[in-house]
Enzyme design. Structure first.
Site, PDB file in Angstrom:
ATOM      1  N   HIS A  72      -8.607  -4.251  -7.991  1.00 13.75           N
ATOM      2  CA  HIS A  72      -7.058  -3.661  -8.731  1.00 13.75           C
ATOM      3  C   HIS A  72      -6.878  -4.559  -9.938  1.00 13.75           C
ATOM      4  O   HIS A  72      -5.801  -4.685 -10.424  1.00 13.75           O
ATOM      5  CB  HIS A  72      -6.088  -3.688  -7.795  1.00 13.75           C
ATOM      6  CG  HIS A  72      -6.155  -2.814  -6.833  1.00 13.75           C
ATOM      7  ND1 HIS A  72      -5.837  -1.417  -6.862  1.00 13.75           N
ATOM      8  CD2 HIS A  72      -6.666  -3.029  -5.474  1.00 13.75           C
ATOM      9  CE1 HIS A  72      -6.117  -0.826  -5.760  1.00 13.75           C
ATOM     10  NE2 HIS A  72      -6.702  -1.719  -4.813  1.00 13.75           N
ATOM     11  N   ASN A 145      -2.189   3.863  -2.443  1.00 16.44           N
ATOM     12  CA  ASN A 145      -3.016   4.372  -3.399  1.00 16.44           C
ATOM     13  C   ASN A 145      -2.845   5.671  -3.888  1.00 16.44           C
ATOM     14  O   ASN A 145      -1.900   6.426  -3.050  1.00 16.44           O
ATOM     15  CB  ASN A 145      -4.541   4.230  -2.868  1.00 16.44           C
ATOM     16  CG  ASN A 145      -5.419   2.780  -3.130  1.00 16.44           C
ATOM     17  OD1 ASN A 145      -4.714   1.975  -3.829  1.00 16.44           O
ATOM     18  ND2 ASN A 145      -6.163   2.486  -2.109  1.00 16.44           N
ATOM     19  N   HIS A 336       2.419  -7.505  -1.758  1.00 15.54           N
ATOM     20  CA  HIS A 336       1.951  -7.871  -0.277  1.00 15.54           C
ATOM     21  C   HIS A 336       2.397  -6.764   0.510  1.00 15.54           C
ATOM     22  O   HIS A 336       3.663  -6.635   0.785  1.00 15.54           O
ATOM     23  CB  HIS A 336       2.501  -9.184  -0.138  1.00 15.54           C
ATOM     24  CG  HIS A 336       1.944  -9.504   1.071  1.00 15.54           C
ATOM     25  ND1 HIS A 336       1.151  -8.994   1.951  1.00 15.54           N
ATOM     26  CD2 HIS A 336       2.276 -10.686   1.840  1.00 15.54           C
ATOM     27  CE1 HIS A 336       0.845  -9.935   3.071  1.00 15.54           C
ATOM     28  NE2 HIS A 336       1.642 -10.870   3.039  1.00 15.54           N
ATOM     29  N   TYR A 359      -3.040 -10.887   1.246  1.00 14.36           N
ATOM     30  CA  TYR A 359      -2.291 -10.590  -0.103  1.00 14.36           C
ATOM     31  C   TYR A 359      -1.622 -12.003  -0.544  1.00 14.36           C
ATOM     32  O   TYR A 359      -1.898 -12.538  -1.410  1.00 14.36           O
ATOM     33  CB  TYR A 359      -1.441  -9.597  -0.076  1.00 14.36           C
ATOM     34  CG  TYR A 359      -2.139  -8.315   0.001  1.00 14.36           C
ATOM     35  CD1 TYR A 359      -2.739  -7.648   0.802  1.00 14.36           C
ATOM     36  CD2 TYR A 359      -2.010  -7.441  -1.285  1.00 14.36           C
ATOM     37  CE1 TYR A 359      -3.380  -6.493   0.895  1.00 14.36           C
ATOM     38  CE2 TYR A 359      -2.738  -6.416  -1.317  1.00 14.36           C
ATOM     39  CZ  TYR A 359      -3.475  -5.825  -0.374  1.00 14.36           C
ATOM     40  OH  TYR A 359      -4.036  -4.447  -0.447  1.00 14.36           O
TER      41      TYR A 359
END
Ligand code: HDD
Length: 713
Positions: A72, A145, A336, A359
């Site tokens: 990403h 997503n 996160h 994360y």
């Protein structure tokens, strides 16, 4: 009702500086007298080491980059707010979901997954849809997503998946593309990825705009109410502008013409006041239904079809402010899935559980310090008090001698909050089993929902999937990988596999047993069948199709229309459509053979926004050719011809009036048309209101995919 938008803005403004009307200084605040010349021994002599101004500037510059996100990396963000439209206190005690009209500031970052920071926006890829809610009870991140499922079921496979899709390690190729051997090698040995593969080979992976994408929390989460009762939920973002895509050929051309296409689209829409908006919905599943479906709620490769559990809308999100500084905000934001607030909790989805580690860990190397939460964009608006201390780049100046708990010297502060005082408590779930490295049998059906997705597509959408697979596998050099993939596709849909195989000059192999494909056969479908008591099989679902998607609304707001102009163009015709588009909040752009002023038939001036050199039809939603153009010159202009051909090929609305309609009716594509095409809007009249209306109505259809011939060939 308290509005927290201002508080966050104020917080961020602590670190803001626009540098206007200020002296240039060093980082230590010393005013600089000459920023153009380094300190030298004589005008032509060597530079001096003592030049602290030069050294500071170059040292800072040398360290201006931080590691990009491992995935990403390419993204764009915006500020906005979330507003509750349907409070759900009976389901959750989360403070920001309690009252009608309550607002919470948010920052959203959209992204592609595989490409690096400078890669094109239009790669075929899933898109990240990450939302940071700055709630009064702390930061809540919904890191999802635009696709509701994932490639893998267990986080331990994530590094493998990412290594496989990233550019190949020996030659660092290809950039931002899954169409290469290592990706398909991995996928062909990973049948659990087949549902996700259907989505990424569909047009979902080439959205028209970030503003026209659905968003999904992917995993099943829990909500917990003030009685400590819990339900399972799936999160959905539904875009107000509908869910739309571009064509694959178009995506590739956009990548060349404007690799910042999505970034620019988001930025411009917000600058123009066309604020992107989504509704937030949840699918609510009672705790006691956990094992009643023929799929496992903990399996991130499965959706809960909307036909089985409908979506309840609970709020809306509006993005209304562009970041002031890309690096400070969009690049430094740290999401996160583990940033949650009381009233929301995780489930035992093994993909989510792994994410909960990853994360924070990634921020330590990316942002370089455990103090990343102090960067303005990451700061909570809820007060932060704890005994975490020191570390690189610590901002907070903690006073006093106490940095431990329990303590008496600090009066016991900061002290723990009881649950009734808002202290976070995990759902009191009983877990009692052996420690194993195994996957539940209820995760075993890898093809049922892949088939549901394929069956839910229109004929044109299916054909796009076939072509995408032919493209991707066509770029794979190792024949055995292609064959394995065709084998897996044949377990989704025989016809799909045949069509793909035809394009690759291959045949369907017998079903192979791979190391990770042990339990997979049609008999194993519906992993949870024994305990299934809720009818959870649907044959097809409109919500899975983009064309039939129920979120699509008949609006053309913020869409872009190219008006092709040359000297002598009918001013009345241009104004007619321009005004009609303006009423719909759509944008008209004049594209002409050259920049500067274009003389109209009534001696007026139109200012060209683009020349054919700087624009291309792939950057617009529709094309209009008005009456009065210098037709003979234009018809011979290769760029005009390409403009129109591409617009036709990409199934866009093409309109023309008066004599200009001749260009369109004489064009090879229209003259050979056998069926009526509602996307071709032509009239002999000039500046007709009906024409403008027909043009706009056609644009609300987005694309005329049925125009594509040779379906499946
Ligand atoms: Fe992830 C970034 C979404 C699985 C590890 N992920 C990242 C971002 C999004 C997602 C949107 C970008 C956030 C931003 O804009 O800064 N990731 C997902 C979804 C997943 C998923 C929807 C599956 C349902 N991710 C996943 C797994 C792992 C990671 C299984 C590791 C075990 N993801 C990361 C990361 C990233 C990240 C390496 C890269 C940069 C970052 O976190 O901040 O930690």
């Amino acid at each position: 009702m308290k509005n927290f938008q201002d508080e966050k803005q104020r917080d961020l403004s602590l670190n803001k500086s626009d540098g206007t009307n200020k002296f240039l200084t060093t980082d230590q605040g010393v005013k600089i007298n000459d920023d153009n010349n380094s300190l030298k021994v004589g005008e032509r002599g060597p530079s001096l080491l003592e030049d602290f101004i030069l050294r500071e500037k170059i040292t800072h510059f040398d360290h201006e980059r931080i590691p990009e996100r491992i995935v990403h990396a390419r993204g764009s963000g915006a500020h906005g707010f979330f507003e509750v439209t349907n409070p759900i206190p009976e389901l959750t005690k989360a403070g920001f979901l309690q009252e009608m009209g309550q607002t919470t500031p948010v920052f959203v970052r959209f992204s592609t997954v595989a490409g690096s920071r400078g890669s094109t926006d239009l790669a075929r890829d899933a898109r990240g849809f990450a939302v940071k809610f700055y709630t009064q009870e702390g930061v809540y991140d919904l890191v999802g997503n635009n696709i509701p499922v994932f490639f893998i079921q267990d986080a331990s496979k994530f590094p493998d998946l990412v290594h496989a899709v990233k550019p190949e390690p020996h030659n660092e190729m290809p950039q931002a593309a899954s169409a290469h051997d290592t990706f398909w090698d991995f996928i062909s040995l990973m049948p659990e990825s087949m549902h996700m593969i259907m989505w990424v080979m569909s047009d979902r992976a080439i959205p028209r705009s970030y503003r026209m994408m659905e968003g999904f929390g992917v995993h099943t989460f829990r909500l917990i109410n003030s009685n400590e009762e819990s339900v399972f939920v799936k999160f959905h973002w539904k875009p107000k502008l509908g869910t739309h895509a571009v064509a694959w050929d178009e995506a590739q051309k956009i990548s060349g013409k404007n690799p910042d296409f999505h970034r620019e689209d988001l930025w411009e829409a917000i600058e123009m006041g066309n604020f992107p908006e989504w509704e937030l919905g949840i699918q609510i599943i009672p705790s006691e239904d956990e094992n009643k479906y023929n799929f496992d709620l903990l399996d991130p490769t499965k959706i809960v079809p909307e036909e089985i559990v409908p979506i309840t809308i609970i709020g809306r999100m509006v993005l209304n402010k562009n970041p002031d500084n890309f690096f400070a905000e969009t690049e430094q934001i740290a999401f996160h899935p583990g940033h949650i607030v009381p009233g929301i909790d995780f489930t035992n989805d093994p993909l989510l559980q792994g994410r909960l580690f990853s994360y924070t860990d990634t921020q330590l190397s990316r942002l370089g310090s455990p103090n990343f939460h102090e960067i303005p964009i990451n700061r909570s608006i809820a007060p932060v008090h704890n005994n975490q201390r020191d570390g690189h780049m610590r901002q907070e100046i903690n006073k006093g001698r106490v940095s431990y708990h329990p303590n008496s010297l600090g009066g016991g502060c900061p002290y723990q909050a009881k649950i009734a005082e808002g202290g976070f408590a995990s759902f009191n779930e009983r877990v009692d089993a052996h420690k194993v490295r195994e996957r539940s049998e209820s995760f075993n059906d890898h093809f049922g929902q892949a088939r549901l997705f394929f069956n839910s597509q229109t004929a044109e959408e299916k054909s796009h999937i076939v072509k995408a697979l032919r493209f991707e596998l066509g770029k794979v050099e190792t024949t055995a990988i292609r064959i394995r993939m065709i084998g897996l596709l044949s377990q989704v849909d025989r016809q799909l596999a045949e069509k793909v195989a035809n394009g690759l000059g291959a045949i369907i192999p017998p079903i192979l047993e791979t190391p990770l494909n042990k339990g997979v056969s049609p008999e194993n479908e519906g992993g949870n069948q024994e305990s299934q008591t809720i009818e959870s099989t649907v044959e097809s679902s409109d919500a899975l199709s983009m064309v039939n998607n129920p979120t699509n609304s008949p609006t053309i707001a913020s869409r872009k229309v190219a008006i092709i102009c040359s000297d002598g163009v009918s001013e009345a015709a241009v104004k007619n459509l321009k005004n009609a588009l303006k009423k719909e909040d759509a944008k008209a752009c004049i594209v002409a053979p050259r920049l500067g002023s274009i003389k109209t038939d009534s001696d007026g001036d139109l200012s060209a926004n683009f020349s054919f050199l700087t624009a291309s039809s792939v950057l617009f939603d529709a094309i209009y050719v008005p009456h009065g153009l210098d037709l003979t010159t234009l018809e011979k202009n290769d760029e005009v011809v390409e403009f129109l051909n591409d617009a036709y090929k990409h199934c866009k609305v093409i309109g023309a009036d008066g004599k200009a309609s001749k260009i369109i009716s004489n064009s090879p594509f229209v003259s050979q048309m056998t069926d009526y095409d509602p996307g071709i809007v032509i009239t002999d009249e000039i500046a007709s209101a009906t024409f403008a209306q027909d043009f706009i109505t056609a644009m609300t259809m987005h694309r005329f995919w049925q125009r594509e011939k040779n379906l499946y060939n």
